[in-house]
Scaffold this motif. Structure first.
Motif, PDB file in Angstrom:
ATOM      1  N   ALA A  78       5.031 -14.179   4.991  1.00  0.00           N
ATOM      2  CA  ALA A  78       4.858 -14.609   3.605  1.00  0.00           C
ATOM      3  C   ALA A  78       4.065 -13.580   2.801  1.00  0.00           C
ATOM      4  CB  ALA A  78       4.156 -15.965   3.566  1.00  0.00           C
ATOM      5  N   ALA A  79       3.011 -13.009   3.408  1.00  0.00           N
ATOM      6  CA  ALA A  79       2.210 -11.995   2.723  1.00  0.00           C
ATOM      7  C   ALA A  79       3.030 -10.734   2.471  1.00  0.00           C
ATOM      8  CB  ALA A  79       0.969 -11.671   3.546  1.00  0.00           C
ATOM      9  N   ASN A  80       3.820 -10.317   3.469  1.00  0.00           N
ATOM     10  CA  ASN A  80       4.703  -9.155   3.273  1.00  0.00           C
ATOM     11  C   ASN A  80       5.713  -9.410   2.158  1.00  0.00           C
ATOM     12  OD1 ASN A  80       4.955  -8.026   6.752  1.00  0.00           O
ATOM     13  ND2 ASN A  80       3.454  -7.582   5.187  1.00  0.00           N
ATOM     14  N   THR A  81       6.217 -10.624   2.072  1.00  0.00           N
ATOM     15  CA  THR A  81       7.171 -10.965   1.021  1.00  0.00           C
ATOM     16  C   THR A  81       6.533 -10.878  -0.360  1.00  0.00           C
ATOM     17  OG1 THR A  81       8.347 -12.434   2.559  1.00  0.00           O
ATOM     18  CG2 THR A  81       8.745 -12.750   0.203  1.00  0.00           C
ATOM     19  N   LEU A  82       5.288 -11.379  -0.486  1.00  0.00           N
ATOM     20  CA  LEU A  82       4.574 -11.267  -1.755  1.00  0.00           C
ATOM     21  C   LEU A  82       4.366  -9.807  -2.127  1.00  0.00           C
ATOM     22  CD1 LEU A  82       3.025 -12.466  -4.137  1.00  0.00           C
ATOM     23  CD2 LEU A  82       0.998 -12.619  -2.656  1.00  0.00           C
ATOM     24  N   GLY A  99      -0.813  -7.719  -4.986  1.00  0.00           N
ATOM     25  CA  GLY A  99      -0.757  -6.999  -3.715  1.00  0.00           C
ATOM     26  C   GLY A  99      -2.021  -7.184  -2.903  1.00  0.00           C
ATOM     27  N   GLY A 100      -3.175  -7.157  -3.560  1.00  0.00           N
ATOM     28  CA  GLY A 100      -4.436  -7.386  -2.859  1.00  0.00           C
ATOM     29  C   GLY A 100      -4.526  -8.793  -2.298  1.00  0.00           C
ATOM     30  N   THR A 101      -3.978  -9.759  -3.026  1.00  0.00           N
ATOM     31  CA  THR A 101      -3.966 -11.137  -2.538  1.00  0.00           C
ATOM     32  C   THR A 101      -3.126 -11.252  -1.274  1.00  0.00           C
ATOM     33  OG1 THR A 101      -4.222 -11.961  -4.810  1.00  0.00           O
ATOM     34  CG2 THR A 101      -3.428 -13.524  -3.146  1.00  0.00           C
ATOM     35  N   GLY A 102      -1.965 -10.607  -1.281  1.00  0.00           N
ATOM     36  CA  GLY A 102      -1.144 -10.605  -0.073  1.00  0.00           C
ATOM     37  C   GLY A 102      -1.865  -9.990   1.100  1.00  0.00           C
ATOM     38  N   GLN A 103      -2.561  -8.879   0.855  1.00  0.00           N
ATOM     39  CA  GLN A 103      -3.309  -8.227   1.936  1.00  0.00           C
ATOM     40  C   GLN A 103      -4.424  -9.118   2.456  1.00  0.00           C
ATOM     41  OE1 GLN A 103      -2.352  -5.349   3.166  1.00  0.00           O
ATOM     42  NE2 GLN A 103      -3.978  -5.218   4.689  1.00  0.00           N
ATOM     43  N   ALA A 104      -5.044  -9.909   1.570  1.00  0.00           N
ATOM     44  CA  ALA A 104      -6.130 -10.799   1.985  1.00  0.00           C
ATOM     45  C   ALA A 104      -5.650 -11.846   2.979  1.00  0.00           C
ATOM     46  CB  ALA A 104      -6.746 -11.477   0.757  1.00  0.00           C
ATOM     47  N   PHE A 105      -4.415 -12.292   2.823  1.00  0.00           N
ATOM     48  CA  PHE A 105      -3.883 -13.283   3.757  1.00  0.00           C
ATOM     49  C   PHE A 105      -3.258 -12.624   4.986  1.00  0.00           C
ATOM     50  CE2 PHE A 105      -4.311 -15.685  -0.108  1.00  0.00           C
ATOM     51  CZ  PHE A 105      -4.687 -16.944   0.321  1.00  0.00           C
ATOM     52  N   PHE A 106      -2.723 -11.424   4.796  1.00  0.00           N
ATOM     53  CA  PHE A 106      -2.072 -10.740   5.913  1.00  0.00           C
ATOM     54  C   PHE A 106      -3.068 -10.267   6.958  1.00  0.00           C
ATOM     55  CE2 PHE A 106      -0.851  -6.775   7.949  1.00  0.00           C
ATOM     56  CZ  PHE A 106       0.369  -7.114   8.523  1.00  0.00           C
ATOM     57  N   SER A 107      -4.158  -9.625   6.524  1.00  0.00           N
ATOM     58  CA  SER A 107      -5.032  -8.909   7.455  1.00  0.00           C
ATOM     59  C   SER A 107      -5.664  -9.806   8.518  1.00  0.00           C
ATOM     60  CB  SER A 107      -6.113  -8.152   6.671  1.00  0.00           C
ATOM     61  OG  SER A 107      -5.525  -7.173   5.848  1.00  0.00           O
TER      62      SER A 107
END
Length: 456
Positions: free
Chosen positions: A94-98, A127-135
């Motif tokens: 989901a984070a990669n999709t965002l 993009g930073g929000t996606g990274q916050a959930f991905f990492s």
């Protein structure tokens, strides 16, 4: 009639044998990290030039970069709590999709010539929000995709691939921006995120145990904080790197280019030094595929001490060949710490709480970086650039030596036995068996990478 004897199979293969520990999930995770690393490192170059091409100033470039960092700091704890409640691979996809959608829209705006600074800042924030959930979801997943004695080597190889992709992606990104413009590089990054999401969607998670949902996000965050605060070695290193990352970011993003322009002959020597650092990280990963230190964090802290060298070299300043050598050594030392740190986390943190603990690590690594880079200029005006750089080196040395005074840091030992918490709490669950085998960190079962912050 006698049948023809079948020729014997040759004792060699035309292709190198795949290591027994490199299973399907490991290959998917490594491939996804390499693809997204190629795209993201090129996009960092393209994003800055896109802002400038839209008429933005150097301040606007900084604001767009900050727009990505702020939501990463704000949401990383929530991302860690969610990743311990939901299937981690789905959070990653989901984070990669965002990220794919935000970068794709960014590319369209740039290619059509309609991009405005506020739009680019908003998309960077997404993009930073996606990274916050991905990492936090991804942290440690590579380590858990291999069995115990191979986990440290697997993470080192993974880091080699990721660092190599970052080096290649930065070079290609700069060349492509010059050849076809930043919009197409941003579009390629969006495509890279789509490919990475597809690869991660094929992870085999049938063996992942179902984790209880818990009492709520706030309760999960408090539980994660107790895990961090209850381990002296963990919170000591997180606090250490919250400051170390900040002062090194100030030295290398603010002072380094200025020293290069005024004393070394321009941007080319600084670019060469940064390339040497990247090459050092690859060499460090290669070293850690062959070396499995028994005292994990003692070896890791020894790798942190050379991080004081670049600031000192810039303070002198040394000649370009010496600076390049210093950055090469620093890159090697960073990887020694990174692999040792992830091995320690993988060994000591319960799988069901790993993402929450990782999110606190990420928060500590990032929180002070914007503050330090913002104060770098005023500090230089107040005490002079050489004094400020010497101060950065002194801070790195002082904090590292202070952390080495923590007994748990010196004693934490690589082991293959399951973690058993002592009666005093999780902070006392430290192996002190001097005869423990020098093998990889114990497998904690399927968990779902990232080393927190700019250096980890």
């Amino acid at each position: 009639m006698t049948s023809a004897r079948r020729p014997a199979r040759p004792a060699y293969s035309a292709y190198p044998a795949r290591p027994s520990w490199a299973g399907r999930n490991y290959l998917l995770l490594t491939g996804a990290a390499v693809v997204s690393g190629l795209g993201s490192s090129g996009a960092l170059v393209a994003g800055a030039f896109a802002v400038l091409a839209a008429g933005g100033s150097a301040t606007d470039v900084g604001l767009v970069a900050a727009a990505r960092t702020v939501p990463l700091v704000v949401f990383v704890l929530i991302g860690g709590a969610l990743a311990d409640r939901l299937p981690r691979h789905r959070v990653m996809v989901a984070a990669n999709t965002l990220n794919c959608l935000s970068q794709g829209l960014f590319a369209v705006l740039v290619l059509t010539g309609t991009a405005r600074v506020w739009q680019m800042a908003l998309l960077a924030a997404l993009g930073g929000t996606g990274q916050a959930f991905f990492s936090p979801a991804a942290e440690g997943m590579v380590m858990a995709s291999v069995s115990g004695s191979s986990s440290g080597r697997a993470f080192a190889v993974f880091r080699m691939g990721m660092n190599g992709a970052n080096i290649l992606g930065t070079g290609l990104g700069g060349a492509l921006v010059a050849a076809v413009g930043p919009g197409w590089v941003l579009a390629a990054d969006a495509g890279a995120f789509a490919v990475a999401a597809g690869l991660r969607a094929f992870l085999d998670v049938r063996a992942v145990p179902v984790r209880p949902g818990g009492a709520g996000l706030l309760a999960d965050l408090r539980d994660g904080w107790r895990e961090v605060a209850g381990r002296r070695w963990l919170w000591a290193i997180v606090v250490q790197f919250s400051v170390v990352n900040a002062v090194i970011a100030a030295a290398e993003t603010v002072y380094g280019p200025l020293v290069a322009r005024e004393r070394l002959g321009g941007p080319q020597p600084w670019g060469l030094a940064l390339a040497a650092f990247g090459a050092g990280t690859v060499l460090g990963g290669l070293l850690m595929t062959r070396w499995a230190p028994r005292r994990l964090l003692l070896a890791g802290m020894a790798g942190v001490l050379p991080l004081a060298l670049p600031s000192a070299a810039l303070a002198v300043p040394v000649a370009t060949p010496v600076l390049v050598a210093v950055m090469l050594v620093t890159g090697v030392s960073v990887e020694v710490f990174s692999v040792a740190w992830m091995s320690a986390l993988h060994q000591e943190i319960p799988e069901e709480k790993f993402s929450r603990v990782s999110s606190y690590d990420w928060l500590g690594s990032l929180a002070l970086v914007p503050v330090a880079t913002a104060l770098a200029g005023p500090a230089q005006d107040a005490v002079g650039r050489p004094a400020a750089l010497w101060g950065c080196s002194a801070v790195v040395l002082a904090l590292t030596l202070a952390v080495l005074c923590v007994p748990d840091v010196r004693r934490l030992t690589r082991r293959t036995e399951p973690v058993v918490a002592a009666a005093g709490g999780p902070g006392d669950a430290v192996s002190q068996d001097p005869g423990a085998a020098e093998q990889g960190a114990a497998g904690r079962g399927p968990a779902v990478h990232g080393t927190g912050g700019p250096l980890r």
